[in-house]
Motif scaffolding. Sequence first.
Motif, short mmCIF file in Angstrom:
data_model
loop_
_atom_site.label_atom_id
_atom_site.label_comp_id
_atom_site.label_asym_id
_atom_site.label_seq_id
_atom_site.Cartn_x
_atom_site.Cartn_y
_atom_site.Cartn_z
N TYR A 25 46.45 114.04 17.23
CA TYR A 25 47.22 114.07 18.46
C TYR A 25 46.98 115.36 19.23
N GLY A 26 46.20 116.24 18.69
CA GLY A 26 45.94 117.53 19.32
C GLY A 26 44.54 117.58 19.85
N PRO A 27 43.85 118.70 19.62
CA PRO A 27 42.46 118.82 20.08
C PRO A 27 41.63 117.66 19.53
N SER A 28 40.87 117.04 20.40
CA SER A 28 40.14 115.83 20.05
C SER A 28 39.06 116.09 19.01
N ILE A 29 39.17 115.39 17.90
CA ILE A 29 38.12 115.44 16.89
C ILE A 29 37.25 114.20 17.08
N GLY A 30 35.97 114.36 16.95
CA GLY A 30 35.08 113.21 17.03
C GLY A 30 34.49 112.93 18.38
N GLY A 31 34.71 113.81 19.37
CA GLY A 31 34.02 113.64 20.64
C GLY A 31 32.53 113.82 20.42
N VAL A 32 31.70 112.94 20.99
CA VAL A 32 30.26 112.96 20.74
C VAL A 32 29.50 113.02 22.05
N ASP A 33 28.53 113.94 22.13
CA ASP A 33 27.55 113.99 23.22
C ASP A 33 26.19 113.73 22.59
N ILE A 34 25.35 112.93 23.28
CA ILE A 34 24.00 112.64 22.78
C ILE A 34 23.00 112.96 23.88
N GLY A 35 21.97 113.72 23.51
CA GLY A 35 20.88 114.02 24.42
C GLY A 35 19.59 113.38 23.90
N VAL A 36 18.71 113.03 24.80
CA VAL A 36 17.46 112.37 24.43
C VAL A 36 16.29 113.12 25.05
N SER A 37 15.29 113.41 24.24
CA SER A 37 14.04 113.96 24.75
C SER A 37 12.92 113.02 24.35
N GLN A 38 11.70 113.36 24.68
CA GLN A 38 10.56 112.50 24.35
C GLN A 38 10.40 112.33 22.85
#
Length: 146
Positions: A25-38
């Motif tokens: 209920y506090g700071p979000s755990i599990g936030g995901v960012d995905i980056g893609v390169s060649q």
Amino acid sequence: MGVEDHSESKVKPSVVLTGSAKESYGPSIGGVDIGVSQNAFLFRVALPSIRNDQSNLKCEIQSNGRVVIQGMITQGTGVLEGLSSECEMRVEKFCTPGPFTISFTLPGSVDPRLFSPKFRPDGILEVVVMKSRRPGDPVDAWVPPS
């Protein structure tokens, strides 16, 4: 030259949270960012209030791009620094103590042997994993300057 449309290139992972990560209920755990390169994928996962030395953090990457992160949230009711007695928390904004699992799938297959994890001091797990190569794929090569 035409203008490239990058709106379709945004990766929106389907993230599954279980255990303590789901009950946050506090700071979000599990936030995901995905980056893609060649040649690789980069992903960052928010793990606030996780201590690397106490969480038994484990990251498993499968060749089909499936990522499973498991660990233990150890904070909660306990002895606070400078106090000699236990405190029962009345307001809980952080994740409850206990095991958690975060899972998602990268947008392509990878070579799970070729990954580089880094757990940053700000609570971000940052991982670079190389895409898998098929026979006939071009191989990047470094050419010394002339």
